[in-house]
Design an enzyme around this catalytic site. Structure first.
Site, mmCIF file in Angstrom:
data_model
loop_
_atom_site.group_PDB
_atom_site.id
_atom_site.type_symbol
_atom_site.label_atom_id
_atom_site.label_comp_id
_atom_site.label_asym_id
_atom_site.label_seq_id
_atom_site.Cartn_x
_atom_site.Cartn_y
_atom_site.Cartn_z
ATOM 1 N N ARG A 13 0.849 -1.192 0.000
ATOM 2 C CA ARG A 13 0.000 0.000 0.000
ATOM 3 C C ARG A 13 0.882 1.239 0.000
ATOM 4 N NH1 ARG A 13 -2.673 -3.645 3.184
ATOM 5 N NH2 ARG A 13 -4.842 -3.991 2.598
ATOM 6 N N LYS A 32 -1.980 -0.949 7.559
ATOM 7 C CA LYS A 32 -3.435 -1.076 7.619
ATOM 8 C C LYS A 32 -3.873 -2.341 8.349
ATOM 9 C CE LYS A 32 -7.647 -1.083 4.866
ATOM 10 N NZ LYS A 32 -8.234 -0.993 3.538
ATOM 11 N N HIS A 59 -3.507 3.838 -5.773
ATOM 12 C CA HIS A 59 -3.902 2.421 -5.753
ATOM 13 C C HIS A 59 -3.576 1.720 -7.074
ATOM 14 C CE1 HIS A 59 -5.761 1.544 -1.953
ATOM 15 N NE2 HIS A 59 -6.459 2.657 -2.004
ATOM 16 N N ARG A 90 -0.696 -0.864 -6.596
ATOM 17 C CA ARG A 90 -1.088 -2.132 -5.954
ATOM 18 C C ARG A 90 -1.971 -2.962 -6.882
ATOM 19 N NH1 ARG A 90 -1.491 -4.460 -0.724
ATOM 20 N NH2 ARG A 90 -3.578 -5.167 -0.134
ATOM 21 N N HIS A 124 -6.832 -10.244 1.647
ATOM 22 C CA HIS A 124 -8.264 -10.214 1.362
ATOM 23 C C HIS A 124 -8.903 -11.498 1.874
ATOM 24 C CE1 HIS A 124 -7.872 -7.223 -2.270
ATOM 25 N NE2 HIS A 124 -7.777 -6.630 -1.106
ATOM 26 N N TYR A 143 -11.025 -6.084 -7.042
ATOM 27 C CA TYR A 143 -9.992 -5.091 -6.762
ATOM 28 C C TYR A 143 -9.031 -4.910 -7.941
ATOM 29 C CZ TYR A 143 -6.322 -2.562 -4.299
ATOM 30 O OH TYR A 143 -5.391 -1.614 -3.932
#
Length: 194
Positions: free
Chosen positions: A53, A77, A141, A144, A167, A176
């Site tokens: 991230r 995170k 993003h 990633r 995930h 995603y």
């Protein structure tokens, strides 16, 4: 994932770069800054090669990566520990570190004080490069997501990608990285109704 693109004043759906040509164009645009081109390119290369991230990328310290083919990181995170592999980037990292002043703590130091660049600054770097290549679906993003899209297309290993991304479902991971819509479109193309 939608991000607000400040320059355009519109909501954008951040997408992965899906081809080596798009990645090459992005790297070229990132390298256009005389003073920060090498930094910007390394930030992007690390992002698309590791899947970290943005917050974890900008906070990397020189000592974590200097001369190392891998290192462990506790992700900001999720607080989960993960091994990050740098084999393909060791030369790029070494060349970049050689340009930093001796004693620099952060890999991506801020000009202001002893901190690292912010995630907002990283976002600006990436979106500005996206603007230069005419791609308005680029945000922080994108790095990633590009990692995930490229990894999945090379391996078809959704289980490992889920683990890398932390995930809890395949559906989340596929959505995603932009594969859900792509798969639906491709499967409909492959069906003949007449």
């Amino acid at each position: 994932m939608a991000n607000h693109n400040e320059k355009k004043g519109m909501l954008i759906d951040v997408q992965p770069l899906k081809s080596k040509e798009e990645i090459r164009e992005m790297l070229e645009a990132l390298g256009m800054s005389k003073e920060y081109g090498l930094r910007n390119q390394l930030l992007f290369k690390l992002g698309i090669s590791t899947g970290l991230r943005c917050g974890d990328l900008v906070a990397l310290k020189v000592e974590q990566v200097k001369g190392k083919s891998s290192f462990k990181i506790r992700e900001g995170k999720t607080k989960k520990e993960r091994t990050v592999h740098l084999d393909q980037l060791m030369v790029d990292i070494a060349d970049y570190i050689d340009t930093l002043p001796p004693g620099t703590t952060y890999l991506f130091p801020s000009r202001k004080g002893d901190a690292h660049i912010s995630t907002t600054q990283a976002y600006r770097i990436i979106t500005d490069a996206g603007d230069k290549i005419g791609n308005n679906s680029v945000g922080s993003h994108t790095m990633r997501k590009t990692f995930g899209y490229t990894y999945y297309n090379a391996t078809n290993d959704i289980a490992t990608l889920m683990e890398i991304f932390n995930h809890s479902s395949q559906k989340t991971t596929l959505r995603y990285i932009g594969m859900t819509d792509e798969r639906i479109k491709q499967s409909i193309k492959n069906v003949s109704f007449f």
